[in-house]
Write an enzyme that holds these catalytic residues in place. Sequence first.
Site, PDB file in Angstrom:
ATOM      1  N   GLU A   1     -27.662 -17.182 -14.296  1.00 41.79           N
ATOM      2  CA  GLU A   1     -27.655 -16.234 -15.423  1.00 41.79           C
ATOM      3  C   GLU A   1     -29.063 -15.812 -15.815  1.00 41.79           C
ATOM      4  O   GLU A   1     -29.250 -15.153 -16.830  1.00 41.79           O
ATOM      5  CB  GLU A   1     -26.957 -16.885 -16.626  1.00 41.79           C
TER       6      GLU A   1
ATOM      7  N   TYR B   1     -26.584 -28.263 -29.328  1.00 37.32           N
ATOM      8  CA  TYR B   1     -25.393 -28.912 -29.883  1.00 37.32           C
ATOM      9  C   TYR B   1     -25.390 -28.769 -31.401  1.00 37.32           C
ATOM     10  O   TYR B   1     -24.348 -28.531 -32.004  1.00 37.32           O
ATOM     11  CB  TYR B   1     -25.368 -30.398 -29.513  1.00 37.32           C
TER      12      TYR B   1
ATOM     13  N   CYS C   1     -19.649 -23.839 -21.407  1.00 32.71           N
ATOM     14  CA  CYS C   1     -20.297 -25.020 -21.984  1.00 32.71           C
ATOM     15  C   CYS C   1     -21.641 -25.319 -21.329  1.00 32.71           C
ATOM     16  O   CYS C   1     -22.464 -26.026 -21.921  1.00 32.71           O
ATOM     17  CB  CYS C   1     -19.369 -26.227 -21.940  1.00 32.71           C
ATOM     18  N   HIS C   2     -21.902 -24.751 -20.168  1.00 34.60           N
ATOM     19  CA  HIS C   2     -23.194 -24.970 -19.519  1.00 34.60           C
ATOM     20  C   HIS C   2     -24.343 -24.346 -20.311  1.00 34.60           C
ATOM     21  O   HIS C   2     -25.497 -24.675 -20.081  1.00 34.60           O
ATOM     22  CB  HIS C   2     -23.175 -24.418 -18.083  1.00 34.60           C
TER      23      HIS C   2
ATOM     24  N   ASN D   1     -13.719 -29.771 -22.201  1.00 36.71           N
ATOM     25  CA  ASN D   1     -13.496 -28.328 -22.185  1.00 36.71           C
ATOM     26  C   ASN D   1     -12.196 -28.003 -21.437  1.00 36.71           C
ATOM     27  O   ASN D   1     -12.081 -28.273 -20.249  1.00 36.71           O
ATOM     28  CB  ASN D   1     -14.697 -27.664 -21.489  1.00 36.71           C
TER      29      ASN D   1
END
Length: 110
Positions: free
Chosen positions: A85, A25, A56-57, A48
């Site tokens: 990912e 953040y 945003c993850h 979002n």
Amino acid sequence: MRSMNFFERVYQAVCQIPEGCVATYGQIAYAAGSPRAARQVGYALHVNPKPGIIPCHRVVNRFGRLAPAFAFGGEEAQARLLENEGVTVREDFTVNLTKYLYQGDFSIAE
């Protein structure tokens, strides 16, 4: 031409985090031009407007902790998205920042 607001700058920065990486953040706040606004980054991500498009993850706290109140399904959902990912999420819902933290520059176009 109007200048981008803080949330728009946050979303632009978050979109630059590559797949398989995370950012904090604080990194996003700094990139968005407000280095002390990490909490506001969290709020921006909570609302979002384009889930699935704005990743945003990929944003975690300064200790690598996933968001317990991840807006789109809780920390389990965030963990699943990151693991898809290639990011390993530990049992305590943290990631290894030494391994996965994005080290590149963010470029915010006004």
